[in-house]
Write a protein that holds these residues in place. Structure first.
Motif, PDB file in Angstrom:
ATOM      1  N   GLU A 104       0.978   7.819  -1.960  1.00  0.00           N
ATOM      2  CA  GLU A 104       0.880   8.899  -0.974  1.00  0.00           C
ATOM      3  C   GLU A 104      -0.510   8.939  -0.341  1.00  0.00           C
ATOM      4  OE1 GLU A 104       1.672  13.739  -0.727  1.00  0.00           O
ATOM      5  OE2 GLU A 104       1.665  12.713  -2.651  1.00  0.00           O
ATOM      6  N   ILE A 105      -1.547   8.720  -1.144  1.00  0.00           N
ATOM      7  CA  ILE A 105      -2.921   8.757  -0.633  1.00  0.00           C
ATOM      8  C   ILE A 105      -3.131   7.644   0.398  1.00  0.00           C
ATOM      9  CG2 ILE A 105      -5.322   8.276  -1.276  1.00  0.00           C
ATOM     10  CD1 ILE A 105      -4.695   9.790  -3.925  1.00  0.00           C
ATOM     11  N   VAL A 106      -2.685   6.422   0.073  1.00  0.00           N
ATOM     12  CA  VAL A 106      -2.848   5.302   0.998  1.00  0.00           C
ATOM     13  C   VAL A 106      -2.024   5.531   2.264  1.00  0.00           C
ATOM     14  CG1 VAL A 106      -2.555   2.812   1.307  1.00  0.00           C
ATOM     15  CG2 VAL A 106      -3.310   3.706  -0.907  1.00  0.00           C
ATOM     16  N   ALA A 107      -0.798   6.008   2.100  1.00  0.00           N
ATOM     17  CA  ALA A 107       0.077   6.244   3.246  1.00  0.00           C
ATOM     18  C   ALA A 107      -0.520   7.275   4.200  1.00  0.00           C
ATOM     19  CB  ALA A 107       1.451   6.710   2.768  1.00  0.00           C
ATOM     20  N   GLU A 108      -1.064   8.347   3.657  1.00  0.00           N
ATOM     21  CA  GLU A 108      -1.646   9.387   4.504  1.00  0.00           C
ATOM     22  C   GLU A 108      -2.936   8.899   5.164  1.00  0.00           C
ATOM     23  OE1 GLU A 108      -2.066  13.123   2.537  1.00  0.00           O
ATOM     24  OE2 GLU A 108       0.084  13.369   2.199  1.00  0.00           O
ATOM     25  N   ALA A 109      -3.732   8.140   4.428  1.00  0.00           N
ATOM     26  CA  ALA A 109      -4.994   7.651   4.983  1.00  0.00           C
ATOM     27  C   ALA A 109      -4.764   6.700   6.141  1.00  0.00           C
ATOM     28  CB  ALA A 109      -5.818   6.970   3.894  1.00  0.00           C
ATOM     29  N   LEU A 110      -3.721   5.874   6.038  1.00  0.00           N
ATOM     30  CA  LEU A 110      -3.463   4.850   7.053  1.00  0.00           C
ATOM     31  C   LEU A 110      -2.366   5.242   8.042  1.00  0.00           C
ATOM     32  CD1 LEU A 110      -3.671   1.623   4.843  1.00  0.00           C
ATOM     33  CD2 LEU A 110      -5.454   2.669   6.264  1.00  0.00           C
ATOM     34  N   GLY A 111      -1.694   6.348   7.780  1.00  0.00           N
ATOM     35  CA  GLY A 111      -0.638   6.793   8.684  1.00  0.00           C
ATOM     36  C   GLY A 111       0.547   5.851   8.723  1.00  0.00           C
ATOM     37  N   THR A 112       0.915   5.301   7.571  1.00  0.00           N
ATOM     38  CA  THR A 112       2.050   4.367   7.519  1.00  0.00           C
ATOM     39  C   THR A 112       2.786   4.499   6.200  1.00  0.00           C
ATOM     40  OG1 THR A 112       2.718   2.030   7.616  1.00  0.00           O
ATOM     41  CG2 THR A 112       0.618   2.509   6.551  1.00  0.00           C
ATOM     42  N   ARG A 113       4.085   4.198   6.245  1.00  0.00           N
ATOM     43  CA  ARG A 113       4.867   4.110   5.011  1.00  0.00           C
ATOM     44  C   ARG A 113       5.239   2.659   4.709  1.00  0.00           C
ATOM     45  NH1 ARG A 113       9.436   5.879   3.790  1.00  0.00           N
ATOM     46  NH2 ARG A 113       8.870   6.364   1.648  1.00  0.00           N
ATOM     47  N   GLN A 114       4.674   1.751   5.472  1.00  0.00           N
ATOM     48  CA  GLN A 114       4.942   0.333   5.236  1.00  0.00           C
ATOM     49  C   GLN A 114       4.059  -0.170   4.097  1.00  0.00           C
ATOM     50  OE1 GLN A 114       7.558  -1.344   6.626  1.00  0.00           O
ATOM     51  NE2 GLN A 114       7.946   0.757   7.260  1.00  0.00           N
ATOM     52  N   ILE A 115       4.402   0.293   2.899  1.00  0.00           N
ATOM     53  CA  ILE A 115       3.612   0.005   1.705  1.00  0.00           C
ATOM     54  C   ILE A 115       4.503  -0.615   0.640  1.00  0.00           C
ATOM     55  CG2 ILE A 115       2.322   1.061  -0.198  1.00  0.00           C
ATOM     56  CD1 ILE A 115       1.328   3.141   1.780  1.00  0.00           C
ATOM     57  N   ILE A 116       4.013  -1.701   0.044  1.00  0.00           N
ATOM     58  CA  ILE A 116       4.661  -2.307  -1.108  1.00  0.00           C
ATOM     59  C   ILE A 116       3.824  -1.952  -2.333  1.00  0.00           C
ATOM     60  CG2 ILE A 116       5.348  -4.456  -2.254  1.00  0.00           C
ATOM     61  CD1 ILE A 116       5.748  -5.697   0.489  1.00  0.00           C
ATOM     62  N   ALA A 117       4.433  -1.274  -3.278  1.00  0.00           N
ATOM     63  CA  ALA A 117       3.735  -0.853  -4.495  1.00  0.00           C
ATOM     64  C   ALA A 117       3.921  -1.898  -5.585  1.00  0.00           C
ATOM     65  CB  ALA A 117       4.274   0.491  -4.966  1.00  0.00           C
TER      66      ALA A 117
END
Length: 271
Positions: A104-117
């Motif tokens: 959530e922190i990375v998504a909000e900081a970068l404004g994207t949900r294109q994240i692979i955990a």
């Protein structure tokens, strides 16, 4: 279900000379690795090279970056540098994803949900369902770190079965793609094929690779065969003709879950 890659090829962030070669390898996605593949003293230089390449990349393969853990200073520097880019990478891979809050922190900081955990510890596996719902681009099994954290044997399929199966189930629950850990013995193609077929049978979407020579085989395993596509098309045609919730197809009673699976296979084959 989010878009699933068959193959994702890691390339060290400190080896800018390999970026174009990785993109031309035939992999569905390329991951510029700023974490494990980069020595501490080379982090700043690798970050600058990687983000410069990503900002101008126009190739066919999706190109993303694995940052350092957002719980570290290097990870925070990665996030700040990515935020300054006018053109973001296709996805960001977040290692050491212990909780949904990390994503959530990375998504909000970068404004994207294109994240692979990356799921690579007992704690992250215990939180994988929550993590999967935040990671819009999917989950990767970080098997090497996971095995080390348990004192388990990565090469032993049974020892890693619970983790792989749990990740596959969490991805399915969240509609997220799921990827297996790279096969580390780059010379053992027979072993790569056997293990990758097991991964596919568990429901994983694709596999990460650490060498371009692994890509073609992984793509083949995760690509529907001509026979599979023909079978799925015939099943869908029979279901459409029957106009019922279940249909008798080749001597078997087929209901909605099987019909949906056939549609997913057709979608993955490109229609």
């Amino acid at each position: 279900m989010t878009k699933a890659f068959r193959s994702l090829l890691f390339v060290p962030g400190a080896r800018a000379d390999r970026f174009d070669k990785a993109a031309a390898s035939g992999a569905d996605a390329v991951i510029i690795d700023l974490e494990d593949a980069v020595l501490p003293g080379e982090k700043d230089a690798a970050r600058a090279s990687a983000l410069s390449w990503l900002a101008s990349y126009m190739g066919a393969a999706s190109a993303g970056v694995r940052i350092n853990s957002p719980r570290t200073a290097a990870g925070c520097a990665d996030i700040a540098a990515l935020d300054a880019l006018s053109r973001k990478p296709a996805f960001v891979m977040v290692p050491k994803a212990e909780t949904a809050q990390d994503i959530e922190i990375v998504a909000e900081a970068l404004g994207t949900r294109q994240i692979i955990a990356v799921i690579e510890s007992g704690r992250s596996l215990s939180n994988v369902y929550a993590v999967a719902h935040e990671a819009g681009a999917g989950l990767l099994f970080g098997g090497a770190d996971y095995a080390a954290s348990l004192g388990a044997d990565l090469a032993n399929w049974d020892a890693m079965l619970l983790a792989r199966a749990t990740i596959a189930a969490a991805g399915a629950a969240a509609g997220a793609a799921t990827y297996d850990v790279p096969f580390l013995d780059v010379a053992d193609m027979a072993g790569l094929e056997a293990e990758t077929r097991r991964s596919k049978a568990l429901g994983l979407s694709g596999r990460a690779c650490i060498h371009p020579g692994q890509v073609a085989l992984v793509n083949t395993v995760f690509s529907p065969s001509v026979e599979d596509v023909a079978h799925a098309r015939a099943l869908l045609e029979a279901a459409a003709a029957a106009q019922a919730g279940a249909v008798l197809f080749k001597g078997k009673l087929v209901d909605r879950p099987v019909i949906l699976a056939a549609q997913r296979l057709i979608d993955r084959a490109g229609g």
